[in-house]
Design a protein around this motif. Structure first.
Motif, PDB file in Angstrom:
ATOM      1  N   ARG A  20    -108.918 -62.765  46.065  1.00  0.00           N
ATOM      2  CA  ARG A  20    -107.669 -63.138  46.533  1.00  0.00           C
ATOM      3  C   ARG A  20    -106.835 -61.711  46.742  1.00  0.00           C
ATOM      4  O   ARG A  20    -106.246 -61.372  47.494  1.00  0.00           O
ATOM      5  CB  ARG A  20    -106.956 -64.168  45.994  1.00  0.00           C
ATOM      6  N   HIS A  21    -106.841 -61.167  45.579  1.00  0.00           N
ATOM      7  CA  HIS A  21    -105.767 -59.898  45.348  1.00  0.00           C
ATOM      8  C   HIS A  21    -106.461 -58.828  46.235  1.00  0.00           C
ATOM      9  O   HIS A  21    -105.684 -57.980  46.991  1.00  0.00           O
ATOM     10  CB  HIS A  21    -105.709 -59.577  43.933  1.00  0.00           C
ATOM     11  N   LEU A  22    -107.900 -58.391  46.498  1.00  0.00           N
ATOM     12  CA  LEU A  22    -108.338 -57.488  47.065  1.00  0.00           C
ATOM     13  C   LEU A  22    -107.877 -57.779  48.632  1.00  0.00           C
ATOM     14  O   LEU A  22    -107.526 -56.824  49.145  1.00  0.00           O
ATOM     15  CB  LEU A  22    -109.855 -57.563  47.138  1.00  0.00           C
ATOM     16  N   LEU A  23    -108.319 -58.914  49.120  1.00  0.00           N
ATOM     17  CA  LEU A  23    -108.007 -59.089  50.392  1.00  0.00           C
ATOM     18  C   LEU A  23    -106.435 -59.099  50.857  1.00  0.00           C
ATOM     19  O   LEU A  23    -105.996 -58.587  51.896  1.00  0.00           O
ATOM     20  CB  LEU A  23    -108.278 -60.788  50.931  1.00  0.00           C
ATOM     21  N   SER A  24    -105.449 -59.451  49.722  1.00  0.00           N
ATOM     22  CA  SER A  24    -103.923 -59.294  49.844  1.00  0.00           C
ATOM     23  C   SER A  24    -103.609 -57.804  50.176  1.00  0.00           C
ATOM     24  O   SER A  24    -103.089 -57.396  51.116  1.00  0.00           O
ATOM     25  CB  SER A  24    -103.336 -60.198  48.839  1.00  0.00           C
ATOM     26  N   VAL A  25    -104.009 -57.220  49.215  1.00  0.00           N
ATOM     27  CA  VAL A  25    -103.700 -55.508  49.308  1.00  0.00           C
ATOM     28  C   VAL A  25    -104.346 -54.858  50.560  1.00  0.00           C
ATOM     29  O   VAL A  25    -103.701 -54.241  51.238  1.00  0.00           O
ATOM     30  CB  VAL A  25    -104.049 -54.924  48.177  1.00  0.00           C
ATOM     31  N   LEU A  26    -105.830 -54.973  50.680  1.00  0.00           N
ATOM     32  CA  LEU A  26    -106.462 -54.434  51.754  1.00  0.00           C
ATOM     33  C   LEU A  26    -105.895 -54.695  53.168  1.00  0.00           C
ATOM     34  O   LEU A  26    -105.797 -53.875  53.958  1.00  0.00           O
ATOM     35  CB  LEU A  26    -108.025 -54.840  51.597  1.00  0.00           C
ATOM     36  N   ARG A  27    -105.778 -55.859  53.413  1.00  0.00           N
ATOM     37  CA  ARG A  27    -105.080 -56.285  54.738  1.00  0.00           C
ATOM     38  C   ARG A  27    -103.808 -55.605  55.068  1.00  0.00           C
ATOM     39  O   ARG A  27    -103.565 -55.616  56.096  1.00  0.00           O
ATOM     40  CB  ARG A  27    -105.117 -58.039  55.036  1.00  0.00           C
ATOM     41  N   GLN A  28    -103.216 -55.341  54.025  1.00  0.00           N
ATOM     42  CA  GLN A  28    -101.765 -54.679  54.352  1.00  0.00           C
ATOM     43  C   GLN A  28    -101.871 -53.409  54.802  1.00  0.00           C
ATOM     44  O   GLN A  28    -101.066 -52.889  55.567  1.00  0.00           O
ATOM     45  CB  GLN A  28    -100.779 -54.834  53.299  1.00  0.00           C
ATOM     46  N   GLN A  29    -103.039 -52.702  54.352  1.00  0.00           N
ATOM     47  CA  GLN A  29    -103.383 -51.533  54.833  1.00  0.00           C
ATOM     48  C   GLN A  29    -104.127 -51.145  56.201  1.00  0.00           C
ATOM     49  O   GLN A  29    -104.189 -50.165  56.338  1.00  0.00           O
ATOM     50  CB  GLN A  29    -103.917 -50.789  53.550  1.00  0.00           C
ATOM     51  N   CYS A  30    -104.666 -52.555  56.554  1.00  0.00           N
ATOM     52  CA  CYS A  30    -105.818 -52.209  57.557  1.00  0.00           C
ATOM     53  C   CYS A  30    -104.905 -52.467  59.186  1.00  0.00           C
ATOM     54  O   CYS A  30    -103.641 -52.788  58.999  1.00  0.00           O
ATOM     55  CB  CYS A  30    -106.852 -53.201  57.347  1.00  0.00           C
ATOM     56  N   GLN A  31    -105.559 -52.089  60.037  1.00  0.00           N
ATOM     57  CA  GLN A  31    -104.929 -52.341  61.421  1.00  0.00           C
ATOM     58  C   GLN A  31    -104.571 -53.725  61.464  1.00  0.00           C
ATOM     59  O   GLN A  31    -105.251 -54.787  60.783  1.00  0.00           O
ATOM     60  CB  GLN A  31    -105.897 -51.874  62.698  1.00  0.00           C
ATOM     61  N   PRO A  32    -103.548 -54.429  62.149  1.00  0.00           N
ATOM     62  CA  PRO A  32    -103.188 -55.583  62.299  1.00  0.00           C
ATOM     63  C   PRO A  32    -104.414 -56.466  63.014  1.00  0.00           C
ATOM     64  O   PRO A  32    -104.509 -57.723  62.697  1.00  0.00           O
ATOM     65  CB  PRO A  32    -102.018 -55.512  63.153  1.00  0.00           C
ATOM     66  N   ASN A  33    -105.442 -55.979  63.810  1.00  0.00           N
ATOM     67  CA  ASN A  33    -106.374 -56.664  64.513  1.00  0.00           C
ATOM     68  C   ASN A  33    -107.745 -56.737  63.577  1.00  0.00           C
ATOM     69  O   ASN A  33    -108.774 -57.024  64.176  1.00  0.00           O
ATOM     70  CB  ASN A  33    -106.497 -56.089  65.796  1.00  0.00           C
ATOM     71  N   VAL A  34    -107.637 -56.285  62.227  1.00  0.00           N
ATOM     72  CA  VAL A  34    -108.902 -56.131  61.596  1.00  0.00           C
ATOM     73  C   VAL A  34    -109.280 -57.839  61.345  1.00  0.00           C
ATOM     74  O   VAL A  34    -108.495 -58.695  61.239  1.00  0.00           O
ATOM     75  CB  VAL A  34    -108.512 -55.560  60.095  1.00  0.00           C
ATOM     76  N   VAL A  35    -110.615 -57.879  61.588  1.00  0.00           N
ATOM     77  CA  VAL A  35    -111.096 -59.229  61.705  1.00  0.00           C
ATOM     78  C   VAL A  35    -111.588 -59.441  59.906  1.00  0.00           C
ATOM     79  O   VAL A  35    -112.058 -58.715  59.339  1.00  0.00           O
ATOM     80  CB  VAL A  35    -112.733 -59.268  62.092  1.00  0.00           C
ATOM     81  N   CYS A  36    -111.204 -60.613  59.355  1.00  0.00           N
ATOM     82  CA  CYS A  36    -111.217 -61.109  58.056  1.00  0.00           C
ATOM     83  C   CYS A  36    -111.619 -62.389  57.846  1.00  0.00           C
ATOM     84  O   CYS A  36    -110.885 -63.108  58.195  1.00  0.00           O
ATOM     85  CB  CYS A  36    -109.889 -60.861  57.246  1.00  0.00           C
ATOM     86  N   LYS A  37    -112.937 -62.466  57.561  1.00  0.00           N
ATOM     87  CA  LYS A  37    -113.384 -63.793  57.462  1.00  0.00           C
ATOM     88  C   LYS A  37    -114.568 -64.083  56.619  1.00  0.00           C
ATOM     89  O   LYS A  37    -115.365 -63.202  56.206  1.00  0.00           O
ATOM     90  CB  LYS A  37    -113.792 -64.211  58.910  1.00  0.00           C
ATOM     91  N   GLU A  38    -114.814 -65.529  56.274  1.00  0.00           N
ATOM     92  CA  GLU A  38    -115.572 -65.736  55.245  1.00  0.00           C
ATOM     93  C   GLU A  38    -117.070 -65.863  56.029  1.00  0.00           C
ATOM     94  O   GLU A  38    -117.072 -66.026  57.171  1.00  0.00           O
ATOM     95  CB  GLU A  38    -115.705 -66.995  54.670  1.00  0.00           C
ATOM     96  N   GLY A  39    -118.179 -65.333  55.224  1.00  0.00           N
ATOM     97  CA  GLY A  39    -119.345 -65.139  56.020  1.00  0.00           C
ATOM     98  C   GLY A  39    -119.704 -63.711  56.474  1.00  0.00           C
ATOM     99  O   GLY A  39    -119.147 -62.945  56.387  1.00  0.00           O
ATOM    100  N   TYR A  40    -121.025 -63.400  56.555  1.00  0.00           N
ATOM    101  CA  TYR A  40    -121.508 -62.229  56.681  1.00  0.00           C
ATOM    102  C   TYR A  40    -121.502 -61.948  58.210  1.00  0.00           C
ATOM    103  O   TYR A  40    -121.678 -62.894  59.167  1.00  0.00           O
ATOM    104  CB  TYR A  40    -122.967 -61.833  55.995  1.00  0.00           C
TER     105      TYR A  40
END
Length: 115
Positions: free
Chosen positions: A93-113
């Motif tokens: 949860r913390h990793l995604l919260s911080v990382l998504r703030q630093q990535c481009q707005p269109n970054v794909v973030c989802k469960e599953g490989y």
């Protein structure tokens, strides 16, 4: 995670040096809760697996059966390169919260490989 940079420790074999990733180059963040039965052939404790992913060394012994009990996750980062970068975390949860703030707005973030 540092401002503008994700550092994967113990990434390169056999030197265990770190891999630095500019967060603006990340196009996809994929994650899966660790389950021993789902990890065989997909994730590796260090290095290549039967997938297009290179895994950082899991020095915390998070993987496999211990990982299931600790609530660990496998995370795969896609930067549009041939080889994706994989690592483990016990605080998704913390990793995604911080990382998504630093990535481009269109970054794909989802469960599953992604494969």
């Amino acid at each position: 995670i540092y401002p503008g940079e994700l550092v994967l420790t113990s990434y390169y074999f056999p030197t265990a040096s770190s891999k630095r990733i500019d967060t603006k180059t990340i196009t996809g963040i994929y994650y899966c809760k660790q389950k021993y039965s789902d990890t065989v052939g997909v994730a590796s404790k260090w290095g290549v697996s039967a997938t297009p992913c290179w895994w950082a060394c899991d020095s915390q012994s998070c993987r496999l059966q211990r990982g299931e009990r600790r609530g660990c996750y496998n995370v795969v980062i896609d930067c549009g390169e041939r080889t994706m970068k994989g690592f483990t975390t016990n605080n998704l949860r913390h990793l995604l919260s911080v990382l998504r703030q630093q990535c481009q707005p269109n970054v794909v973030c989802k469960e599953g490989y992604p494969w």
